[in-house]
Enzyme design. Sequence first.
Site, PDB file in Angstrom:
ATOM      1  N   ARG A   1       2.898   5.970  -3.352  1.00 48.84           N
ATOM      2  CA  ARG A   1       4.045   6.781  -3.798  1.00 48.84           C
ATOM      3  C   ARG A   1       4.284   6.614  -5.292  1.00 48.84           C
ATOM      4  O   ARG A   1       4.656   7.566  -5.977  1.00 48.84           O
ATOM      5  CB  ARG A   1       5.272   6.400  -2.977  1.00 48.84           C
ATOM      6  CG  ARG A   1       5.167   6.916  -1.517  1.00 48.84           C
ATOM      7  CD  ARG A   1       5.999   6.077  -0.579  1.00 48.84           C
ATOM      8  NE  ARG A   1       6.081   6.614   0.777  1.00 48.84           N
ATOM      9  CZ  ARG A   1       5.183   6.383   1.749  1.00 48.84           C
ATOM     10  NH1 ARG A   1       4.108   5.658   1.524  1.00 48.84           N
ATOM     11  NH2 ARG A   1       5.371   6.900   2.963  1.00 48.84           N
TER      12      ARG A   1
ATOM     13  N   SER B   1       6.980   9.396  12.166  1.00 44.53           N
ATOM     14  CA  SER B   1       5.913   9.227  11.180  1.00 44.53           C
ATOM     15  C   SER B   1       6.451   9.347   9.763  1.00 44.53           C
ATOM     16  O   SER B   1       6.952  10.402   9.359  1.00 44.53           O
ATOM     17  CB  SER B   1       4.814  10.262  11.398  1.00 44.53           C
ATOM     18  OG  SER B   1       3.949  10.286  10.271  1.00 44.53           O
TER      19      SER B   1
ATOM     20  N   ASP C   1       2.082  -1.074  11.976  1.00 51.76           N
ATOM     21  CA  ASP C   1       0.748  -1.509  11.566  1.00 51.76           C
ATOM     22  C   ASP C   1       0.465  -2.958  11.953  1.00 51.76           C
ATOM     23  O   ASP C   1      -0.646  -3.449  11.749  1.00 51.76           O
ATOM     24  CB  ASP C   1       0.598  -1.369  10.044  1.00 51.76           C
ATOM     25  CG  ASP C   1       0.552   0.097   9.617  1.00 51.76           C
ATOM     26  OD1 ASP C   1       0.172   0.950  10.440  1.00 51.76           O
ATOM     27  OD2 ASP C   1       0.927   0.383   8.468  1.00 51.76           O
TER      28      ASP C   1
ATOM     29  N   ARG D   1      -8.789  11.763  12.744  1.00 48.72           N
ATOM     30  CA  ARG D   1      -7.337  11.594  12.897  1.00 48.72           C
ATOM     31  C   ARG D   1      -6.608  12.938  12.860  1.00 48.72           C
ATOM     32  O   ARG D   1      -7.034  13.877  12.177  1.00 48.72           O
ATOM     33  CB  ARG D   1      -6.823  10.639  11.819  1.00 48.72           C
ATOM     34  CG  ARG D   1      -7.482   9.278  11.965  1.00 48.72           C
ATOM     35  CD  ARG D   1      -6.973   8.279  10.967  1.00 48.72           C
ATOM     36  NE  ARG D   1      -5.555   7.982  11.164  1.00 48.72           N
ATOM     37  CZ  ARG D   1      -4.846   7.227  10.352  1.00 48.72           C
ATOM     38  NH1 ARG D   1      -5.408   6.712   9.276  1.00 48.72           N
ATOM     39  NH2 ARG D   1      -3.582   6.990  10.603  1.00 48.72           N
TER      40      ARG D   1
ATOM     41  N   GLY E   1      -5.273   7.793   5.505  1.00 48.60           N
ATOM     42  CA  GLY E   1      -4.378   8.785   6.100  1.00 48.60           C
ATOM     43  C   GLY E   1      -3.164   9.047   5.223  1.00 48.60           C
ATOM     44  O   GLY E   1      -2.690  10.191   5.128  1.00 48.60           O
TER      45      GLY E   1
ATOM     46  N   LYS F   1       0.834  -1.217   0.000  1.00 47.09           N
ATOM     47  CA  LYS F   1       0.000   0.000   0.000  1.00 47.09           C
ATOM     48  C   LYS F   1       0.862   1.259   0.000  1.00 47.09           C
ATOM     49  O   LYS F   1       0.628   2.183  -0.776  1.00 47.09           O
ATOM     50  CB  LYS F   1      -0.920  -0.044   1.237  1.00 47.09           C
ATOM     51  CG  LYS F   1      -1.814   1.169   1.393  1.00 47.09           C
ATOM     52  CD  LYS F   1      -3.067   0.837   2.176  1.00 47.09           C
ATOM     53  CE  LYS F   1      -2.810   0.677   3.668  1.00 47.09           C
ATOM     54  NZ  LYS F   1      -2.535   1.956   4.351  1.00 47.09           N
TER      55      LYS F   1
ATOM     56  N   GLN G   1       4.573   9.334   7.257  1.00 44.02           N
ATOM     57  CA  GLN G   1       3.650  10.192   6.518  1.00 44.02           C
ATOM     58  C   GLN G   1       4.049  11.658   6.655  1.00 44.02           C
ATOM     59  O   GLN G   1       4.021  12.410   5.684  1.00 44.02           O
ATOM     60  CB  GLN G   1       2.215   9.979   7.021  1.00 44.02           C
ATOM     61  CG  GLN G   1       1.700   8.583   6.675  1.00 44.02           C
ATOM     62  CD  GLN G   1       0.312   8.300   7.199  1.00 44.02           C
ATOM     63  OE1 GLN G   1      -0.247   9.099   7.948  1.00 44.02           O
ATOM     64  NE2 GLN G   1      -0.241   7.169   6.815  1.00 44.02           N
TER      65      GLN G   1
ATOM     66  N   ARG H   1      -7.456  -3.343   9.715  1.00 48.17           N
ATOM     67  CA  ARG H   1      -6.565  -4.260  10.430  1.00 48.17           C
ATOM     68  C   ARG H   1      -7.223  -4.847  11.690  1.00 48.17           C
ATOM     69  O   ARG H   1      -6.860  -5.927  12.132  1.00 48.17           O
ATOM     70  CB  ARG H   1      -5.241  -3.577  10.750  1.00 48.17           C
ATOM     71  CG  ARG H   1      -4.498  -3.135   9.492  1.00 48.17           C
ATOM     72  CD  ARG H   1      -3.037  -2.850   9.712  1.00 48.17           C
ATOM     73  NE  ARG H   1      -2.532  -1.924   8.706  1.00 48.17           N
ATOM     74  CZ  ARG H   1      -2.252  -2.243   7.437  1.00 48.17           C
ATOM     75  NH1 ARG H   1      -2.430  -3.479   7.013  1.00 48.17           N
ATOM     76  NH2 ARG H   1      -1.815  -1.338   6.588  1.00 48.17           N
TER      77      ARG H   1
ATOM     78  N   ARG I   1      -6.182   1.652  18.245  1.00 51.84           N
ATOM     79  CA  ARG I   1      -5.923   0.203  18.162  1.00 51.84           C
ATOM     80  C   ARG I   1      -5.535  -0.422  19.502  1.00 51.84           C
ATOM     81  O   ARG I   1      -5.630  -1.645  19.648  1.00 51.84           O
ATOM     82  CB  ARG I   1      -4.855  -0.087  17.098  1.00 51.84           C
ATOM     83  CG  ARG I   1      -5.402   0.109  15.697  1.00 51.84           C
ATOM     84  CD  ARG I   1      -4.378  -0.153  14.613  1.00 51.84           C
ATOM     85  NE  ARG I   1      -5.027  -0.067  13.298  1.00 51.84           N
ATOM     86  CZ  ARG I   1      -4.378   0.086  12.155  1.00 51.84           C
ATOM     87  NH1 ARG I   1      -3.052   0.173  12.143  1.00 51.84           N
ATOM     88  NH2 ARG I   1      -5.048   0.137  11.017  1.00 51.84           N
TER      89      ARG I   1
HETATM   90  C1  S3P Z   1       2.416   4.869   6.219  1.00 54.29           C
HETATM   91  C2  S3P Z   1       2.985   5.237   7.408  1.00 54.29           C
HETATM   92  C3  S3P Z   1       2.479   4.812   8.719  1.00 54.29           C
HETATM   93  C4  S3P Z   1       1.530   3.628   8.610  1.00 54.29           C
HETATM   94  C5  S3P Z   1       0.550   3.781   7.487  1.00 54.29           C
HETATM   95  C6  S3P Z   1       1.261   3.967   6.152  1.00 54.29           C
HETATM   96  C7  S3P Z   1       3.014   5.377   4.956  1.00 54.29           C
HETATM   97  O1  S3P Z   1       1.786   5.889   9.308  1.00 54.29           O
HETATM   98  O2  S3P Z   1       0.830   3.445   9.817  1.00 54.29           O
HETATM   99  O3  S3P Z   1      -0.286   2.636   7.403  1.00 54.29           O
HETATM  100  O4  S3P Z   1       2.688   4.847   3.867  1.00 54.29           O
HETATM  101  O5  S3P Z   1       3.821   6.301   5.025  1.00 54.29           O
HETATM  102  P1  S3P Z   1       2.549   7.017  10.197  1.00 54.29           P
HETATM  103  O6  S3P Z   1       3.449   7.753   9.315  1.00 54.29           O
HETATM  104  O7  S3P Z   1       1.432   7.872  10.722  1.00 54.29           O
HETATM  105  O8  S3P Z   1       3.236   6.236  11.278  1.00 54.29           O
END
Ligand code: S3P
Length: 445
Positions: free
Chosen positions: A32, A173, A326, A128, A100, A27, A175, A402, A357
């Site tokens: 990306r 993070s 995750d 979130r 997210g 995913k 993200q 999940r 979670r």
């Molecule tokens: C992800 C980063 C993680 C992960 C999410 C996917 C990503 O989140 O939990 O399922 O693709 O960069 P965080 O960056 O909030 O930890």
Amino acid sequence: MHATLPKPASFSAPGPLRGQAAVPGDKSISHRALMLSALAVGESRVEGLLTGEDVLATADAMRAMGAQIERGDDDIWRIHGVGVGGLLQPEVALDMGNSGTSTRLLMGLVASHAITATFTGDASLSKRPMNRVIEPLALMGADITASPGGRLPLMLRGLSPAVPIEYRLPVASAQVKSAVLLAGLNTPGVTRVIEPIATRDHSERMLRGFGAELSVEQDADGARIISIRGEAELRPQHIVVPGDPSSAAFPVVAALLVPGSEVTVTNVGLNPTRAALFDVLRMMGGDISFTNQREVGGEPVADIVVRHSALKGIETPVETVAAMVDEYPILFVAAALAEGRTVARGLEELRVKESDRIAVMAEGLRAIGAQVEELEDGLIIDGTGGDPLPGGAMIAARLDHRIAMSFAVAGLVAKAPVTIDDMSPVATSFPTFTALMTSLGAEVA
Ligand code: S3P
């Protein structure tokens, strides 16, 4: 985004799980691949893309901002990008569904373009926290109006040229890191992210692969310093997406727990910033081996062979939380069947995922008869030593894929049925989950 009618289901295992199965594309890498292809001038091709709802939300958003994205009959995705700096003003709000990753990474992209975008999402995503991306993107010049508490829906007005920043991540993070790096793509000069704890590095690998000038150094404290030179030109690529280790986690744990099982999960990405679950399961006594190790699309990949094992409880390592962030829900299920106590801490980030979670797993595991103590930052679980759990409860998935899949696996090792009130969220990341589990011998009612 998923079907409005809930899809309840109970999973059980009449006998051992056996056979070979492939999980869908990763995913994180799929998001990306679409985003960077949409910024490269010319045709990129992507094979093995995850066609889960989260990734489709990213595809729709990139289309709304000018990219041409098509899935061929050969299942190869062909993307014609607009060029860095070339994103167009979307005419409708960007519906991020449950995702997210789509939201935070796309906020980064929009932040350094002179366009305005509105981001909306489902009930889970709208709870979130977005301040973690709003803060650095505002420093770069984006103007963001969010709903109370820094949540969706929000409107983001980008700035071009944006201001390069040096930003130290206050939370581990990927993200947030990726949002700043993606904003840096169209920002003059060098944008820098300092990451005290390493998180998944797919953005760094792929940005380099597309030709961006990106360097990674370590400071004296071991923090990673990632620098990207902006106003980059990206060259179209051919990307092969490996299978998602976060999806592989479910059949792997299922095979460990169901007596007599032997399962091979093929083509699983084993990037070290992602694969710590398999190390932890081995520390617990799991019989897991990697065969056919190779490299696919710049990522390490292997087939995972897993056999039923008597697991032992452990104290989970805090250094690798980010590399299996995750995977804790399914690890908690494994711990509930292990012999002795598992203590998992350092997991405060789990409270702000698709659901809380920690709380949701504690409540659900207790409902099916597991011994669980909830801590602010984790769980303490006293396992059954391999005896099946009592089961016999209805679990609310709470729009969290999940959670749904973790309790589906728990149902395989429960005496009375474990019913998940709604399996539809699983389509966000692992649309073939039920078919894959039944192909290995699970039964679904
Ligand atoms: C992800 C980063 C993680 C992960 C999410 C996917 C990503 O989140 O939990 O399922 O693709 O960069 P965080 O960056 O909030 O930890």
